[in-house]
Design a protein around this motif. Structure first.
Motif, PDB file in Angstrom:
ATOM      1  N   GLU A  91       0.844  -1.194   0.000  1.00 23.72           N
ATOM      2  CA  GLU A  91       0.000   0.000   0.000  1.00 23.72           C
ATOM      3  C   GLU A  91       0.878   1.241   0.000  1.00 23.72           C
ATOM      4  OE1 GLU A  91      -3.888  -1.063   2.569  1.00 23.72           O
ATOM      5  OE2 GLU A  91      -1.982  -1.174   3.616  1.00 23.72           O
ATOM      6  N   PHE A  92       0.662   2.074  -0.978  1.00 23.93           N
ATOM      7  CA  PHE A  92       1.452   3.297  -1.085  1.00 23.93           C
ATOM      8  C   PHE A  92       0.467   4.439  -1.287  1.00 23.93           C
ATOM      9  CE2 PHE A  92       0.630   3.781  -5.560  1.00 23.93           C
ATOM     10  CZ  PHE A  92       0.241   2.502  -5.898  1.00 23.93           C
ATOM     11  N   ASP A  93       0.969   5.625  -1.308  1.00 19.71           N
ATOM     12  CA  ASP A  93       0.099   6.781  -1.462  1.00 19.71           C
ATOM     13  C   ASP A  93       0.268   7.325  -2.885  1.00 19.71           C
ATOM     14  OD1 ASP A  93      -1.036   9.264  -1.426  1.00 19.71           O
ATOM     15  OD2 ASP A  93       0.386  10.127   0.002  1.00 19.71           O
ATOM     16  N   TYR A 151      11.968   0.767   8.677  1.00 20.99           N
ATOM     17  CA  TYR A 151      11.051  -0.371   8.832  1.00 20.99           C
ATOM     18  C   TYR A 151      10.576  -0.330  10.272  1.00 20.99           C
ATOM     19  CZ  TYR A 151      13.132  -1.469   4.432  1.00 20.99           C
ATOM     20  OH  TYR A 151      13.547  -1.373   3.129  1.00 20.99           O
ATOM     21  N   THR A 152       9.289  -0.219  10.451  1.00 19.89           N
ATOM     22  CA  THR A 152       8.801   0.129  11.784  1.00 19.89           C
ATOM     23  C   THR A 152       7.425  -0.490  12.023  1.00 19.89           C
ATOM     24  OG1 THR A 152       8.320   2.053  13.197  1.00 19.89           O
ATOM     25  CG2 THR A 152       7.930   2.354  10.864  1.00 19.89           C
ATOM     26  N   THR A 153       7.233  -1.040  13.199  1.00 20.69           N
ATOM     27  CA  THR A 153       5.940  -1.670  13.491  1.00 20.69           C
ATOM     28  C   THR A 153       4.979  -0.655  14.097  1.00 20.69           C
ATOM     29  OG1 THR A 153       7.170  -3.672  13.973  1.00 20.69           O
ATOM     30  CG2 THR A 153       4.861  -3.655  14.606  1.00 20.69           C
ATOM     31  N   HIS A 154       5.429   0.013  15.132  1.00 23.07           N
ATOM     32  CA  HIS A 154       4.532   0.962  15.805  1.00 23.07           C
ATOM     33  C   HIS A 154       4.807   2.400  15.413  1.00 23.07           C
ATOM     34  CE1 HIS A 154       3.096  -2.382  18.105  1.00 23.07           C
ATOM     35  NE2 HIS A 154       4.335  -2.713  18.380  1.00 23.07           N
ATOM     36  N   GLY A 155       5.844   2.626  14.618  1.00 25.28           N
ATOM     37  CA  GLY A 155       6.096   3.977  14.115  1.00 25.28           C
ATOM     38  C   GLY A 155       7.097   4.764  14.940  1.00 25.28           C
ATOM     39  N   ALA A 181       8.492   5.259   5.298  1.00 22.53           N
ATOM     40  CA  ALA A 181       8.294   4.361   6.444  1.00 22.53           C
ATOM     41  C   ALA A 181       7.476   3.148   6.012  1.00 22.53           C
ATOM     42  CB  ALA A 181       7.578   5.105   7.563  1.00 22.53           C
ATOM     43  N   PHE A 182       8.046   1.971   6.199  1.00 19.13           N
ATOM     44  CA  PHE A 182       7.357   0.731   5.820  1.00 19.13           C
ATOM     45  C   PHE A 182       6.848   0.059   7.077  1.00 19.13           C
ATOM     46  CE2 PHE A 182      10.569   1.717   2.702  1.00 19.13           C
ATOM     47  CZ  PHE A 182       9.839   1.655   1.519  1.00 19.13           C
ATOM     48  N   THR A 183       5.563  -0.225   7.089  1.00 23.36           N
ATOM     49  CA  THR A 183       4.977  -0.834   8.282  1.00 23.36           C
ATOM     50  C   THR A 183       3.937  -1.872   7.896  1.00 23.36           C
ATOM     51  OG1 THR A 183       3.761  -0.390  10.329  1.00 23.36           O
ATOM     52  CG2 THR A 183       3.259   1.050   8.465  1.00 23.36           C
ATOM     53  N   ASN A 184       3.790  -2.870   8.763  1.00 25.67           N
ATOM     54  CA  ASN A 184       2.756  -3.883   8.489  1.00 25.67           C
ATOM     55  C   ASN A 184       1.474  -3.582   9.246  1.00 25.67           C
ATOM     56  OD1 ASN A 184       3.881  -4.319  10.947  1.00 25.67           O
ATOM     57  ND2 ASN A 184       4.431  -6.464  10.609  1.00 25.67           N
ATOM     58  N   LYS A 185       1.440  -2.485   9.959  1.00 18.25           N
ATOM     59  CA  LYS A 185       0.223  -2.145  10.712  1.00 18.25           C
ATOM     60  C   LYS A 185      -0.484  -0.968  10.066  1.00 18.25           C
ATOM     61  CE  LYS A 185      -0.149  -2.240  15.249  1.00 18.25           C
ATOM     62  NZ  LYS A 185      -0.818  -3.468  15.668  1.00 18.25           N
ATOM     63  N   SER A 186      -1.752  -1.181   9.774  1.00 15.76           N
ATOM     64  CA  SER A 186      -2.522  -0.135   9.108  1.00 15.76           C
ATOM     65  C   SER A 186      -2.648   1.111  10.005  1.00 15.76           C
ATOM     66  CB  SER A 186      -3.894  -0.706   8.750  1.00 15.76           C
ATOM     67  OG  SER A 186      -4.783   0.310   8.516  1.00 15.76           O
ATOM     68  N   SER A 187      -2.814   0.896  11.328  1.00 10.69           N
ATOM     69  CA  SER A 187      -2.981   2.059  12.212  1.00 10.69           C
ATOM     70  C   SER A 187      -1.685   2.864  12.292  1.00 10.69           C
ATOM     71  CB  SER A 187      -3.432   1.620  13.603  1.00 10.69           C
ATOM     72  OG  SER A 187      -2.462   0.797  14.192  1.00 10.69           O
ATOM     73  N   THR A 188      -0.543   2.191  12.174  1.00  9.72           N
ATOM     74  CA  THR A 188       0.730   2.907  12.175  1.00  9.72           C
ATOM     75  C   THR A 188       0.833   3.760  10.916  1.00  9.72           C
ATOM     76  OG1 THR A 188       1.795   1.145  13.421  1.00  9.72           O
ATOM     77  CG2 THR A 188       3.250   2.620  12.208  1.00  9.72           C
ATOM     78  N   ARG A 189       0.432   3.172   9.800  1.00 12.31           N
ATOM     79  CA  ARG A 189       0.507   3.909   8.536  1.00 12.31           C
ATOM     80  C   ARG A 189      -0.348   5.169   8.597  1.00 12.31           C
ATOM     81  NH1 ARG A 189      -2.216   2.533   3.230  1.00 12.31           N
ATOM     82  NH2 ARG A 189      -1.097   3.806   1.720  1.00 12.31           N
ATOM     83  N   LYS A 190      -1.570   5.029   9.111  1.00 11.91           N
ATOM     84  CA  LYS A 190      -2.471   6.185   9.157  1.00 11.91           C
ATOM     85  C   LYS A 190      -2.013   7.207  10.200  1.00 11.91           C
ATOM     86  CE  LYS A 190      -5.171   5.135   5.835  1.00 11.91           C
ATOM     87  NZ  LYS A 190      -6.172   4.112   5.994  1.00 11.91           N
ATOM     88  N   TRP A 193       5.682  14.992  10.124  1.00 15.81           N
ATOM     89  CA  TRP A 193       6.504  15.783   9.209  1.00 15.81           C
ATOM     90  C   TRP A 193       7.452  14.878   8.412  1.00 15.81           C
ATOM     91  CZ3 TRP A 193      11.393  17.074   7.783  1.00 15.81           C
ATOM     92  CH2 TRP A 193      11.605  18.336   7.213  1.00 15.81           C
ATOM     93  N   GLY A 194       7.386  14.988   7.091  1.00 13.20           N
ATOM     94  CA  GLY A 194       8.386  14.330   6.234  1.00 13.20           C
ATOM     95  C   GLY A 194       8.267  12.834   6.076  1.00 13.20           C
ATOM     96  N   VAL A 195       7.232  12.217   6.681  1.00  9.61           N
ATOM     97  CA  VAL A 195       7.118  10.754   6.609  1.00  9.61           C
ATOM     98  C   VAL A 195       6.119  10.359   5.526  1.00  9.61           C
ATOM     99  CG1 VAL A 195       6.508   8.647   7.859  1.00  9.61           C
ATOM    100  CG2 VAL A 195       7.630  10.525   9.078  1.00  9.61           C
ATOM    101  N   ILE A 196       6.542   9.468   4.643  1.00  5.72           N
ATOM    102  CA  ILE A 196       5.606   8.906   3.672  1.00  5.72           C
ATOM    103  C   ILE A 196       5.408   7.442   4.052  1.00  5.72           C
ATOM    104  CG2 ILE A 196       5.220   8.382   1.233  1.00  5.72           C
ATOM    105  CD1 ILE A 196       7.285  10.729   0.794  1.00  5.72           C
ATOM    106  N   PRO A 197       4.236   7.119   4.590  1.00 10.73           N
ATOM    107  CA  PRO A 197       4.058   5.753   5.089  1.00 10.73           C
ATOM    108  C   PRO A 197       3.587   4.777   4.009  1.00 10.73           C
ATOM    109  CG  PRO A 197       2.285   7.219   5.887  1.00 10.73           C
ATOM    110  CD  PRO A 197       3.085   7.995   4.887  1.00 10.73           C
ATOM    111  N   PHE A 198       4.144   3.586   4.036  1.00  9.09           N
ATOM    112  CA  PHE A 198       3.755   2.509   3.121  1.00  9.09           C
ATOM    113  C   PHE A 198       3.279   1.316   3.938  1.00  9.09           C
ATOM    114  CE2 PHE A 198       6.984   4.980   1.005  1.00  9.09           C
ATOM    115  CZ  PHE A 198       6.605   5.012  -0.333  1.00  9.09           C
ATOM    116  N   GLY A 199       2.265   0.628   3.440  1.00  6.74           N
ATOM    117  CA  GLY A 199       1.802  -0.591   4.099  1.00  6.74           C
ATOM    118  C   GLY A 199       2.374  -1.793   3.373  1.00  6.74           C
ATOM    119  N   ILE A 200       2.986  -2.713   4.122  1.00  3.94           N
ATOM    120  CA  ILE A 200       3.599  -3.892   3.492  1.00  3.94           C
ATOM    121  C   ILE A 200       3.766  -4.979   4.543  1.00  3.94           C
ATOM    122  CG2 ILE A 200       5.973  -3.080   3.925  1.00  3.94           C
ATOM    123  CD1 ILE A 200       6.597  -4.256   1.077  1.00  3.94           C
ATOM    124  N   ASP A 201       3.710  -6.245   4.101  1.00  6.92           N
ATOM    125  CA  ASP A 201       3.989  -7.333   5.043  1.00  6.92           C
ATOM    126  C   ASP A 201       5.472  -7.350   5.354  1.00  6.92           C
ATOM    127  OD1 ASP A 201       1.610  -8.413   5.663  1.00  6.92           O
ATOM    128  OD2 ASP A 201       1.596  -9.850   3.985  1.00  6.92           O
TER     129      ASP A 201
END
Ligand SMILES: Nc1ncnc2c1ncn2[C@@H]1O[C@H](COP(=O)(O)OP(=O)(O)O)[C@@H](O)[C@H]1O
Ligand SMILES: C=C(OP(=O)(O)O)C(=O)O
Ligand SMILES: [K+]
Ligand SMILES: [Mg+2]
Length: 570
Positions: free
Chosen positions: A68-70, A474-478, A495-504, A510-518
């Motif tokens: 998941e990317f933006d 690579y971060t789980t809780h952000g 920022a690559f994370t497997n948690k949807s709530s972390t991504r949102k 500031w400056g973080v582009i979050p991606f959802g990935i296993d």
């Protein structure tokens, strides 16, 4: 590496008028980037974003997206290069002027990171439709818009004024402020919303409407009502706020009002059931309300819902550090803050709040009246642009539109003013190397946390000194992503994370582009996988240099907990 010449922001040092303002010459575009794809009006869009392809199997079942990317960041990156990516996040209040699917999509393309729903207004059904529209856009069009509800809270204010848009109070005129309930409008009579509004008030006290729209003097107490004489003429608007002052100090019963009313709790339950990402708490007085709500959310919601404290009262300023520590982020709610403290104190309060938030690693939103004149007019005042620039210079995580997007005629344009102004100020701050001027106090106490913090501080110093193109984390809780963001690095943080709530949640930072990935246990596997995916999407290319930060356990063979690596994309 991204060259200076390839960066549109760097190569166009001179602010081009057409970047924000539509030219009278129709051949000159509203924005430098023409639009293609699904936006209907090319003069209104910012970036080309492609519709995300959602995989569907042979039975028509939608498979979870592997990555998941933006779509907006992706397009922005392709257009403007790494350094051209906007760092300051944008929040839009959704109201009747921007609530349709098409209008929300245009705001998404314009860079809206978070949609805010103010529960003071409209019905839950109305808000539910907006939430579902936003989620639909995220799913179908590859946006990454987080959702925030903002509680009504309890505050003394006038009730409606019989449908009138305003009433003039003339100098010397006598008025009754009452708790009696009546329909329609009675001349020289104002209904207060709260029965105890006059408790503790004495003859001679000053009654200020909306932080200075008009002022009265209390001349008589009549039961629980007040007879008042207008001493500073002005306009009374529906739901105008009431504050009492004595000897230059705020007095009265605001502090008896609960932070969370029955209606607020019902709105919070609504937010939980609709799966919002943030709850902004109005009129926070101390850290207790935040802790209470966070406990409540942890038992009611399987996903983490972040709690933002709105600093908009004198009490919240007095308990600022405790409130920041207890919350997941802060909103500098300047509208009501300006009712509770003298206006000239707001700029210093804002700077102090943003500074404390950065020290304590909590995201901060600067809100209210940023581009107020754009509710009615298609251009901002110079003073408004200067105000927005100042918030960006202070390194606020996010800027917020209120009436400009909720009821204004120029929502997308107001958003583009925020976007262009913040891009410009970010560039200036980078050129001046301003982030290095800001020393940071150490946050962490335990050794693992101190290691994480030091790794992030060093990583940012390395990234800036080496001039890498991007930081991958690579971060789980952000936590690692937020510690990197706190240093306000030059390159963007992917920022690559497997948690949807972390991504949102990271969407506000500031400056973080979050991606959802296993993510797997094997860090080498994660790095290889994300490099490939990002390269396939055309977001990086061979030769780009990436600084990789990880805090996820590596394979059992190589137990790496935290690391910094500099890698070149093969
Ligand atoms: N959901 C909504 N429905 C109708 N009007 C709204 C809504 N949200 C915001 N507005 C309008 O936009 C204005 C600005 O929004 P905001 O700053 O959030 O609220 P307020 O002015 O009450 O503090 C509000 O005064 C209200 O007129
Ligand atoms: C953002 C604010 O809160 P609200 O719009 O809910 O009054 C404010 O007071 O500035
Ligand atoms: K509110
Ligand atoms: Mg407020």
């Amino acid at each position: 590496m991204a060259s200076v010449a390839s960066d549109p922001l760097l190569s166009h040092q001179i602010w081009h008028k057409n970047q924000i303002f539509p030219s009278k010459n129709p051949s000159l575009g509203f924005l430098p980037i023409p639009c293609s794809g699904f936006c209907s009006n090319p003069r209104r869009s910012v970036v080309r974003a492609q519709t995300a392809v959602i995989p569907v199997d042979s039975k028509g079942v939608v498979a979870p997206p592997p990555f998941e990317f933006d779509a907006v960041s992706e397009a922005e990156l392709k257009e403007r290069g790494f350094l051209g990516l906007r760092k300051t996040k944008l929040v839009c209040t959704v109201g009747p002027a921007c609530s349709s699917l098409e209008q929300l999509e245009r705001l998404a393309l314009g860079g809206m990171n978070v949609a805010r729903l103010n529960m003071c207004h409209n019905t839950r059904e109305w808000h539910r439709d907006v939430i579902r529209n936003v989620k639909r856009l995220n799913e179908e069009k590859g946006f990454c818009i987080s959702l925030m509800i903002d509680t009504e809270g309890s505050q003394m204010h006038m009730v409606d004024i019989g449908g009138a848009s305003s009433i003039k109070a003339e100098d010397g005129s006598m008025w009754l402020f009452t708790t009696q309930k009546f329909e329609g409008h009675r001349p020289f009579t104002v209904q207060a919303n709260y029965e105890g509004f006059a408790e503790g008030i004495v003859v001679g006290d000053e009654l200020v409407i909306d932080g200075g729209m008009a002022t009265f003097e209390v001349v008589e107490k009549v039961g629980s009502d007040l007879r008042c004489k207008c001493t500073d003429p002005g306009l009374l608007l529906p739901r105008a706020k009431l504050t009492f002052w004595r000897d230059g100090k705020l007095v009265g019963n605001n502090s008896d009002l609960p932070t969370l009313s029955t209606k607020d709790w019902a709105d919070i339950d609504f937010g939980i059931s609709e799966g919002v990402d943030f709850i902004a708490l109005s009129f926070v007085k101390d850290a207790d309300a935040i802790k209470h709500l966070k406990d409540y959310l942890s038992t009611r919601s399987s996903e983490l819902i972040r709690v933002l404290a709105k600093i908009e009262s004198l009490e919240s300023l007095e308990n600022l550090v405790d409130i920041v520590e207890a919350s997941d982020g802060i909103m500098v709610a300047r509208g009501d803050l300006g009712v509770q403290i003298p206006l000239e104190q707001i700029p210093a309060a804002q700077e102090k709040i943003t500074h404390i938030c950065r020290q304590l690693n909590k995201p901060v939103i600067v809100a209210s009246q940023l581009l107020e004149s754009m509710v009615e007019y298609p251009t901002p005042t110079r003073a408004e642009v200067a105000d927005v620039s100042e918030a960006v210079r202070q390194y606020a995580d996010a800027l917020m539109l209120s009436g400009e997007s909720a009821i204004g005629s120029y929502a997308e344009k107001a958003l583009s003013v925020l976007r262009m102004t913040s891009g410009r100020m970010e560039l200036w701050s980078r050129e001046e190397n301003r982030q290095s001027l800001l020393t940071q106090r150490q946050l962490a106490v335990s050794l693992p946390d101190r290691i994480a913090e030091q790794i992030c501080n060093c990583a940012v110093e390395m990234a800036n000194n080496l001039g890498v193109d991007a930081i991958f984390v690579y971060t789980t809780h952000g936590l690692m992503a937020s510690l990197l963001s706190r240093n306000r690095p030059n390159p963007p943080i992917f920022a690559f994370t497997n948690k949807s709530s972390t991504r949102k949640g990271l969407n506000l930072q500031w400056g973080v582009i979050p991606f959802g990935i296993d993510l797997s246990e094997d860090m080498e596997d994660n790095i290889g996988k994300t490099f490939n995916l990002i390269k396939t999407k055309g977001m990086v290319k061979t030769g780009d240099v990436v600084l990789v930060v990880s805090d996820i356990t590596s394979s059992h063979r190589i137990p790496v907990f935290q690391s910094i690596q500099v890698r070149t994309i093969a």
